[in-house]
Design a protein around this motif. Structure first.
Motif, mmCIF file in Angstrom:
data_model
loop_
_atom_site.group_PDB
_atom_site.id
_atom_site.type_symbol
_atom_site.label_atom_id
_atom_site.label_comp_id
_atom_site.label_asym_id
_atom_site.label_seq_id
_atom_site.Cartn_x
_atom_site.Cartn_y
_atom_site.Cartn_z
ATOM 1 N N THR A 269 0.834 -1.205 0.000
ATOM 2 C CA THR A 269 0.000 0.000 0.000
ATOM 3 C C THR A 269 0.868 1.255 0.000
ATOM 4 O OG1 THR A 269 -1.829 -1.095 1.139
ATOM 5 C CG2 THR A 269 -1.713 1.301 1.336
ATOM 6 N N LEU A 270 1.984 1.202 0.735
ATOM 7 C CA LEU A 270 2.884 2.350 0.851
ATOM 8 C C LEU A 270 3.955 2.372 -0.226
ATOM 9 C CD1 LEU A 270 3.414 2.205 4.729
ATOM 10 C CD2 LEU A 270 1.840 3.676 3.474
ATOM 11 N N SER A 271 3.959 1.361 -1.105
ATOM 12 C CA SER A 271 5.082 1.200 -2.032
ATOM 13 C C SER A 271 5.162 2.264 -3.106
ATOM 14 C CB SER A 271 5.003 -0.183 -2.707
ATOM 15 O OG SER A 271 3.839 -0.278 -3.527
ATOM 16 N N ASN A 272 4.089 3.050 -3.301
ATOM 17 C CA ASN A 272 4.114 4.100 -4.324
ATOM 18 C C ASN A 272 4.402 5.475 -3.743
ATOM 19 O OD1 ASN A 272 3.878 4.722 -7.092
ATOM 20 N ND2 ASN A 272 1.895 5.667 -6.736
ATOM 21 N N ILE A 273 4.613 5.543 -2.428
ATOM 22 C CA ILE A 273 4.985 6.799 -1.782
ATOM 23 C C ILE A 273 6.507 6.931 -1.842
ATOM 24 C CG2 ILE A 273 4.995 8.060 0.403
ATOM 25 C CD1 ILE A 273 2.396 6.650 1.103
ATOM 26 N N PRO A 274 7.038 8.069 -2.301
ATOM 27 C CA PRO A 274 8.491 8.177 -2.499
ATOM 28 C C PRO A 274 9.336 7.734 -1.314
ATOM 29 C CG PRO A 274 7.389 10.093 -3.396
ATOM 30 C CD PRO A 274 6.323 9.282 -2.707
ATOM 31 N N ALA A 275 8.927 8.112 -0.107
ATOM 32 C CA ALA A 275 9.756 7.804 1.058
ATOM 33 C C ALA A 275 9.807 6.322 1.378
ATOM 34 C CB ALA A 275 9.237 8.570 2.283
ATOM 35 N N SER A 276 8.839 5.541 0.922
ATOM 36 C CA SER A 276 8.796 4.112 1.243
ATOM 37 C C SER A 276 8.661 3.253 -0.014
ATOM 38 C CB SER A 276 7.629 3.821 2.191
ATOM 39 O OG SER A 276 6.411 4.305 1.656
ATOM 40 N N ARG A 277 9.049 3.803 -1.156
ATOM 41 C CA ARG A 277 8.927 3.074 -2.422
ATOM 42 C C ARG A 277 9.813 1.833 -2.416
ATOM 43 N NH1 ARG A 277 8.755 7.092 -6.942
ATOM 44 N NH2 ARG A 277 6.596 7.126 -6.244
ATOM 45 N N LEU A 278 9.281 0.734 -2.910
ATOM 46 C CA LEU A 278 9.998 -0.538 -2.937
ATOM 47 C C LEU A 278 10.753 -0.694 -4.251
ATOM 48 C CD1 LEU A 278 7.271 -2.924 -1.472
ATOM 49 C CD2 LEU A 278 9.225 -1.960 -0.275
ATOM 50 N N SER A 279 11.989 -1.163 -4.160
ATOM 51 C CA SER A 279 12.758 -1.460 -5.361
ATOM 52 C C SER A 279 12.299 -2.794 -5.945
ATOM 53 C CB SER A 279 14.247 -1.534 -5.020
ATOM 54 O OG SER A 279 14.501 -2.649 -4.180
ATOM 55 N N GLU A 280 12.747 -3.102 -7.156
ATOM 56 C CA GLU A 280 12.386 -4.385 -7.759
ATOM 57 C C GLU A 280 12.947 -5.538 -6.929
ATOM 58 O OE1 GLU A 280 13.195 -4.834 -11.866
ATOM 59 O OE2 GLU A 280 11.863 -3.205 -12.484
ATOM 60 N N ARG A 281 14.134 -5.339 -6.376
ATOM 61 C CA ARG A 281 14.722 -6.390 -5.539
ATOM 62 C C ARG A 281 13.863 -6.655 -4.310
ATOM 63 N NH1 ARG A 281 17.218 -10.647 -6.249
ATOM 64 N NH2 ARG A 281 15.507 -11.385 -4.967
ATOM 65 N N GLU A 282 13.348 -5.585 -3.691
ATOM 66 C CA GLU A 282 12.488 -5.748 -2.519
ATOM 67 C C GLU A 282 11.157 -6.402 -2.895
ATOM 68 O OE1 GLU A 282 13.734 -2.061 0.395
ATOM 69 O OE2 GLU A 282 12.727 -1.594 -1.494
ATOM 70 N N LEU A 283 10.624 -6.076 -4.088
ATOM 71 C CA LEU A 283 9.395 -6.719 -4.546
ATOM 72 C C LEU A 283 9.612 -8.214 -4.762
ATOM 73 C CD1 LEU A 283 8.106 -4.035 -7.071
ATOM 74 C CD2 LEU A 283 7.023 -4.673 -4.914
ATOM 75 N N VAL A 284 10.762 -8.570 -5.321
ATOM 76 C CA VAL A 284 11.077 -9.994 -5.507
ATOM 77 C C VAL A 284 11.175 -10.695 -4.154
ATOM 78 C CG1 VAL A 284 12.839 -11.621 -6.320
ATOM 79 C CG2 VAL A 284 12.201 -9.677 -7.735
ATOM 80 N N ASP A 285 11.772 -10.015 -3.172
ATOM 81 C CA ASP A 285 11.880 -10.608 -1.829
ATOM 82 C C ASP A 285 10.490 -10.852 -1.237
ATOM 83 O OD1 ASP A 285 14.614 -10.566 -1.980
ATOM 84 O OD2 ASP A 285 14.851 -8.696 -0.847
ATOM 85 N N LEU A 286 9.558 -9.920 -1.456
ATOM 86 C CA LEU A 286 8.193 -10.114 -0.966
ATOM 87 C C LEU A 286 7.533 -11.311 -1.656
ATOM 88 C CD1 LEU A 286 6.679 -6.520 -0.650
ATOM 89 C CD2 LEU A 286 7.383 -8.066 1.193
ATOM 90 N N MET A 287 7.790 -11.469 -2.947
ATOM 91 C CA MET A 287 7.250 -12.621 -3.660
ATOM 92 C C MET A 287 7.789 -13.921 -3.079
ATOM 93 S SD MET A 287 7.405 -11.393 -7.637
ATOM 94 C CE MET A 287 6.876 -12.987 -8.221
ATOM 95 N N THR A 288 9.093 -13.911 -2.748
ATOM 96 C CA THR A 288 9.700 -15.119 -2.179
ATOM 97 C C THR A 288 9.055 -15.486 -0.852
ATOM 98 O OG1 THR A 288 11.803 -14.542 -3.248
ATOM 99 C CG2 THR A 288 11.887 -16.161 -1.472
ATOM 100 N N ARG A 289 8.685 -14.461 -0.066
ATOM 101 C CA ARG A 289 8.003 -14.747 1.205
ATOM 102 C C ARG A 289 6.657 -15.408 0.966
ATOM 103 N NH1 ARG A 289 7.498 -9.931 5.273
ATOM 104 N NH2 ARG A 289 6.959 -11.685 6.611
ATOM 105 N N MET A 290 6.021 -15.115 -0.165
ATOM 106 C CA MET A 290 4.745 -15.742 -0.485
ATOM 107 C C MET A 290 4.895 -17.229 -0.845
ATOM 108 S SD MET A 290 2.567 -13.244 -0.033
ATOM 109 C CE MET A 290 3.682 -12.824 1.311
ATOM 110 N N ASP A 291 6.132 -17.673 -1.113
ATOM 111 C CA ASP A 291 6.370 -19.057 -1.499
ATOM 112 C C ASP A 291 6.531 -19.989 -0.296
ATOM 113 O OD1 ASP A 291 6.338 -18.275 -4.110
ATOM 114 O OD2 ASP A 291 8.496 -18.053 -4.268
ATOM 115 N N ARG A 292 6.790 -19.424 0.856
ATOM 116 C CA ARG A 292 7.153 -20.252 2.015
ATOM 117 C C ARG A 292 5.963 -21.012 2.567
ATOM 118 N NH1 ARG A 292 10.818 -15.527 4.813
ATOM 119 N NH2 ARG A 292 12.480 -15.514 3.266
#
Length: 292
Positions: A269-292
């Motif tokens: 939800t906060l990923s599109n706000i400049p101060a808390s924007r997620l990088s592609e690497r961080e998005l991939v890490d979130l996807m990996t957490r969904m695999d566990r």
């Protein structure tokens, strides 16, 4: 009644004639419900934000002299609600810290910025881009209508004027902010490289994912769509906020995964706000957490 918004008025705005009446009248026209608080003290605004965060769907904040407030910025980011920042006079050379937690900043001479912010919330268009597109379409229609007037058709001639090719808008410079009525277009997210691994698909999930239940597989797919360019950063954040509010309200989630999904959706939800924007690497890490 439509959306309920929290409107925070900063220092000295109680002295602006007609402000409260104009804002309430515009909200009534748009079917919005408002909770409005004015204070000359930063702490009162923050306490109100914390107390009302679960009762509203968005925030309009007019920091006035608190434009440099880091605590106000951090509070707006922490509650995870969409925010529009408004000013009743242009900032000029001053830089707003609060803007880092907001979807957009609107400036005007007078109350127009407030009224525009309410309209955007009512239209679910925080950037104002949809309305500007409509205006462009109307201008194009008017030009087409004019082209048919008093045209004499002769041999070899084409009825009407040759359509003009619109020039591509210049990209905004870094750190630019919007003044009321001016559009800043965010560049589309680059498509993920075909060689990049975007995370594994959660085990035991089918290709047809149900939108009725928030699950790891569903979140995984939405992040994948974002990385592949099928969703924009703003679209992912808007989707995540909708599902996060559903989970907060007791909506159905994958068994045993409510806390993980709630935390992940809040980050998205906060990923599109400049101060808390997620990088592609961080998005991939979130996807990996969904695999566990």
């Amino acid at each position: 009644m439509g959306k309920r918004l929290l409107v925070l008025h900063g220092p000295n705005l109680n002295l602006v004639a007609g402000l409260d009446a104009a804002v309430k009248a515009r909200a009534a026209q748009l079917g919005l419900e408002l909770i409005g608080v004015q204070s000359n003290h930063e702490g009162v605004l923050l306490d109100t934000l914390h107390a009302e965060r679960s009762r509203v769907q968005g925030v309009v904040v007019s920091p006035a002299g608190l434009f440099g407030s880091y605590p106000l910025r951090d509070g707006l980011e922490a509650v995870g609600l969409p925010v529009l920042e408004v000013y009743v006079s242009p900032l000029g050379e001053r830089v707003s810290v609060v803007a880092e937690a907001c979807a957009d900043t609107l400036e005007s001479e007078g109350l127009d910025a407030y009224l525009e912010a309410l309209t955007r919330f009512a239209n679910d268009d925080l950037t104002g881009e949809d309305g500007e597109d409509d205006e462009e379409d109307e201008d194009a229609d008017e030009e087409d209508d004019d082209s048919d007037d008093d045209v004499v058709v002769g041999p070899g001639k084409t009825l009407g004027r040759k359509p003009k090719t619109a020039a591509a808008p210049a990209a905004p410079g870094p750190g630019s902010r919007k003044t009321l009525g001016r559009k800043v277009v965010e560049a589309p997210a680059p498509a993920a490289s075909s060689s990049k691994t975007l995370g594994r698909k959660p085990k035991g999930t089918s290709e047809a994912l149900s939108e009725d239940v928030v699950s790891r597989a569903l979140v995984h797919k939405k992040i994948s769509d974002r990385l592949a360019g099928r969703l924009s950063p703003a679209e992912l954040a808007a989707w995540a906020r909708t599902r996060w509010l559903e989970v907060q309200g007791g909506g159905p989630t994958e068994s045993g995964q409510r806390d993980l999904l709630e935390e992940t959706l809040q980050r998205l939800t906060l990923s599109n706000i400049p101060a808390s924007r997620l990088s592609e690497r961080e998005l991939v890490d979130l996807m990996t957490r969904m695999d566990r």
